[in-house]
Scaffold this motif. Structure first.
Motif, short mmCIF file in Angstrom:
data_model
loop_
_atom_site.label_atom_id
_atom_site.label_comp_id
_atom_site.label_asym_id
_atom_site.label_seq_id
_atom_site.Cartn_x
_atom_site.Cartn_y
_atom_site.Cartn_z
N GLU A 207 -6.45 -2.19 5.53
CA GLU A 207 -6.62 -1.49 6.82
C GLU A 207 -5.26 -1.27 7.48
O GLU A 207 -4.96 -0.20 7.98
N GLU A 208 -4.45 -2.34 7.47
CA GLU A 208 -3.10 -2.19 8.05
C GLU A 208 -2.33 -1.09 7.30
O GLU A 208 -1.57 -0.34 7.89
N GLY A 209 -2.52 -1.04 6.00
CA GLY A 209 -1.84 -0.03 5.19
C GLY A 209 -2.24 1.37 5.62
O GLY A 209 -1.39 2.25 5.80
N ARG A 210 -3.54 1.59 5.77
CA ARG A 210 -4.03 2.92 6.17
C ARG A 210 -3.44 3.31 7.53
O ARG A 210 -2.97 4.42 7.71
N GLU A 211 -3.46 2.35 8.45
CA GLU A 211 -2.92 2.64 9.80
C GLU A 211 -1.43 2.95 9.74
O GLU A 211 -0.95 3.91 10.33
N ALA A 212 -0.71 2.11 9.00
CA ALA A 212 0.76 2.27 8.96
C ALA A 212 1.15 3.61 8.34
O ALA A 212 2.16 4.21 8.72
N HIS B 237 -2.19 14.23 -3.94
CA HIS B 237 -2.31 13.69 -2.58
C HIS B 237 -3.06 12.37 -2.66
O HIS B 237 -4.28 12.34 -2.80
N GLN B 238 -2.29 11.27 -2.62
CA GLN B 238 -2.91 9.93 -2.67
C GLN B 238 -2.75 9.29 -1.30
O GLN B 238 -1.64 9.27 -0.76
N VAL B 239 -3.81 8.73 -0.78
CA VAL B 239 -3.75 8.15 0.57
C VAL B 239 -4.00 6.65 0.49
O VAL B 239 -5.05 6.21 -0.01
N ALA B 240 -3.04 5.88 0.96
CA ALA B 240 -3.19 4.42 1.16
C ALA B 240 -3.81 3.72 -0.05
O ALA B 240 -4.88 3.12 0.05
N GLN B 241 -3.15 3.82 -1.18
CA GLN B 241 -3.62 3.17 -2.41
C GLN B 241 -2.91 1.83 -2.62
O GLN B 241 -1.74 1.70 -2.27
N PRO B 242 -3.60 0.86 -3.22
CA PRO B 242 -2.92 -0.42 -3.51
C PRO B 242 -1.85 -0.23 -4.59
O PRO B 242 -2.02 0.58 -5.51
N THR B 243 -0.76 -0.96 -4.44
CA THR B 243 0.29 -0.94 -5.47
C THR B 243 0.92 -2.34 -5.52
O THR B 243 0.44 -3.26 -4.86
N SER B 244 1.96 -2.50 -6.32
CA SER B 244 2.64 -3.80 -6.40
C SER B 244 4.12 -3.53 -6.59
O SER B 244 4.52 -2.44 -7.02
N PHE B 245 4.95 -4.53 -6.29
CA PHE B 245 6.39 -4.34 -6.52
C PHE B 245 6.67 -4.16 -8.01
O PHE B 245 7.57 -3.42 -8.39
N ALA C 69 10.93 9.01 12.65
CA ALA C 69 11.22 7.91 13.59
C ALA C 69 9.94 7.30 14.16
O ALA C 69 9.94 6.13 14.58
N ALA C 70 8.85 8.07 14.12
CA ALA C 70 7.59 7.57 14.71
C ALA C 70 6.74 6.82 13.68
O ALA C 70 5.74 6.20 14.04
N VAL C 71 7.12 6.87 12.41
CA VAL C 71 6.33 6.19 11.38
C VAL C 71 6.49 4.67 11.53
O VAL C 71 7.60 4.19 11.80
N ASP C 72 5.42 3.96 11.35
CA ASP C 72 5.40 2.49 11.44
C ASP C 72 6.59 1.90 10.68
O ASP C 72 6.86 2.29 9.54
N THR D 233 0.85 -1.20 0.00
CA THR D 233 0.00 0.00 0.00
C THR D 233 0.88 1.24 0.00
O THR D 233 1.88 1.29 0.72
N GLN D 234 0.50 2.24 -0.80
CA GLN D 234 1.36 3.43 -0.88
C GLN D 234 0.56 4.72 -0.69
O GLN D 234 -0.59 4.83 -1.09
N SER D 235 1.21 5.69 -0.05
CA SER D 235 0.70 7.06 -0.02
C SER D 235 1.71 7.95 -0.70
O SER D 235 2.92 7.82 -0.46
N THR D 236 1.23 8.85 -1.55
CA THR D 236 2.14 9.77 -2.26
C THR D 236 1.62 11.20 -2.13
O THR D 236 0.43 11.45 -2.32
#
Ligand code: FAD
Length: 456
Positions: A264-269, A285-293, A229-232, A206-209
């Motif tokens: 959900e884990e992605g959004r939280e992290a 501004h993209q929030v917690a979108q699915p992505t792939s390697f 340092a506080a980011v998951d 999951t990615q945010s950009t």
């Protein structure tokens, strides 16, 4: 001497292509090995090491050909090119993959493992070879959370300076195992196979950009340095000054990539990324979108075009945001060419390192990839890069071997204790200096920050 592979001696037809054809950087150094051997297997490597000894030549090695300085291209040497050795074998029972050093971590190993629901946190650019990458430490996917790729080496097969093929791991030849995880181009052996611990492929990458105009650089970088340092720790966190896809000029990109199993884990992290104080100025501004390697690798290929001229340097940064951020102004806002990019890479919270040669890191890794096409721009681009790195010296702890070129600038890259231990192991393992070791303009100042040398 008979080899299964092909050997090109200086003067042979095909020598020039053998010398530089596999070098990623379009700036090709004028260094000429006596011969280039494309080894087919371990026996070829053993035979080449013995031939070099007999003929009074040195041994140099090339796996993926991606080192910026083309470390392996050396005069008076036999260059062992390992590109024809391409073994990959995954063992389901242990999760360990055996792999040849010239296998490309992203382009070849990653899809092989992905088909088995596994991954190895290899290099970001898909075409980088595993050999050079792992020996210098390996800053792979989510290095801040998962650690250095070299930490996942379980064992390796090494041809020593005595021309013997040995296993190196925690029990067998532990000195070689220790040295190989961080010595980089100073390693005194040829690794012919790595045994790597893989990990489960995240099920919901999951990615945010966020993309900002460049004039937000100070607010964004200050916030990042205060917050990272506080980011998951499942999140790889970078800030880049580059031309984003679909845009026509440089912008500041903040990218968080969460290695998680559910959206959900992605959004939280990724939640902390939404606290940027200038978020309302974001162009994208993209929030917690699915992505792939596969998608992330495509973007890496776009950022690192083949066939270009590169000058690259880096620094481990230390200091408060007030000390560090102002020194990044020109690097982030005045790139000398459209393809040039500056990378701020979070390593916080800093993980303790296991006992291995690699021993220098800090919370912020800063690398600048200066990229251009025309040789006439060499001096301009290289002096711009040198100015950025000089500006950073007061907040620089040292350098990472991976993005270094000691013929241009050489800093501290290892703790003093580990440097001394590495020299001692080298003296014992390769007393005659058969392996070429670090390519540098001044061997006497290796592993030193020049601005610290004359301090009392
Ligand atoms: C576009 C691009 C992106 C990059 N991104 C990353 C990144 O995300 N993370 C990162 O950590 N680094 C990155 N790097 C740096 C890269 O990891 C190093 O340049 C690394 O040395 C490349 O490995 P290689 O095998 O391709 O290089 P090579 O030039 O083939 O090897 C470099 C040196 O390593 C030693 N070596 C290689 N293989 C062996 C072996 N089998 N036995 C003994 N010694 C060996 C030799 O001294 C050799 O000269 C990037 C480089 C490029 C060009």
């Amino acid at each position: 001497m008979k080899f299964k592979g092909e050997i090109f001696w200086q003067g042979d037809a095909g020598y020039e292509e053998a010398r530089v054809g596999r070098i990623f950087n379009g700036r090709r150094p004028a260094r000429y090995p006596k011969a280039v051997l494309f080894a087919e297997d371990e026996q070829d490597v053993v035979a080449a090491v013995r031939l070099a000894k007999e003929q009074g030549l040195k041994v140099a090695v090339r796996s993926g050909g991606h080192s910026w300085a083309a470390w392996g291209l050396r005069d008076q040497a036999i260059l062992l090119d390992l590109s024809r050795m391409q073994t990959m074998a995954y063992d389901e029972a242990t999760g360990i993959v055996q792999v040849s050093p010239a296998v490309k971590g992203g382009q070849t190993l990653a899809p092989y493992l992905e088909a088995r629901g596994r991954m190895f946190h290899g290099g970001h650019c898909p075409t980088v070879g595993l050999g050079g990458f792992l020996l210098q430490g390996g800053m792979g996917w989510n290095c801040r959370g998962w650690g250095w790729a070299a930490e996942a080496i379980v064992a390796m097969d090494v041809v020593t300076a005595q021309g013997e093929l040995v296993r190196a791991d925690a029990q067998h030849n532990p000195d070689l195992f220790w040295a190989a995880r961080g010595a980089g181009p100073g390693f005194f052996g040829v690794v012919t196979r790595f045994y790597l611990q893989t990990r489960p492929l995240p099920k919901a990458l999951t990615q945010s950009t966020q993309i900002y105009p460049l004039d937000c650089w100070q607010e964004v970088l200050t916030w990042l340095q205060e917050t990272h340092a506080a980011v998951d720790t499942r999140v790889e966190l970078v800030a880049l000054s580059l031309v984003p896809p679909g845009m026509d000029r440089h912008a500041l990109v903040v990218h968080g990539l969460a290695m998680v199993d559910t959206p959900e884990e992605g959004r939280e992290a990724l939640a902390l990324l939404e606290t940027c104080p200038v978020l309302e100025r974001a162009l994208v501004h993209q929030v917690a979108q699915p992505t792939s390697f596969a998608q992330e690798r495509q973007e890496q290929l776009r950022q690192n075009p083949e066939g270009c001229r590169y000058a690259v340097d880096n620094a481990w940064l230390q200091g408060s945001p007030a000390e560090v951020v102002p020194r990044l102004h020109e690097a982030f806002t005045q790139p000398p060419t459209a393809k040039t990019f500056t990378l701020w890479f979070s390593m916080a919270p800093l993980r303790p390192l296991p006992d291995m040669a690699l021993s220098l890191q800090s919370e912020i890794y800063l690398a600048i990839y200066t990229i251009w096409e025309d040789e006439a721009d060499d001096a301009r681009c290289r002096s711009w890069l040198a100015r950025q790195m000089a500006t950073l010296e007061p907040v620089t702890l040292g350098q990472y071997l991976g993005d270094s070129d000691f013929t241009t600038r050489s800093l501290k890259f290892m703790s003093d204790a580990n440097w001394a231990r590495l020299q001692a192991i080298r003296a014992q393992r390769d007393p005659e200096g058969l392996f070429v070791s670090y390519l540098t303009s001044n061997p006497l100042t290796l592993n030193q920050n020049p601005w610290e040398v004359h301090r009392v």
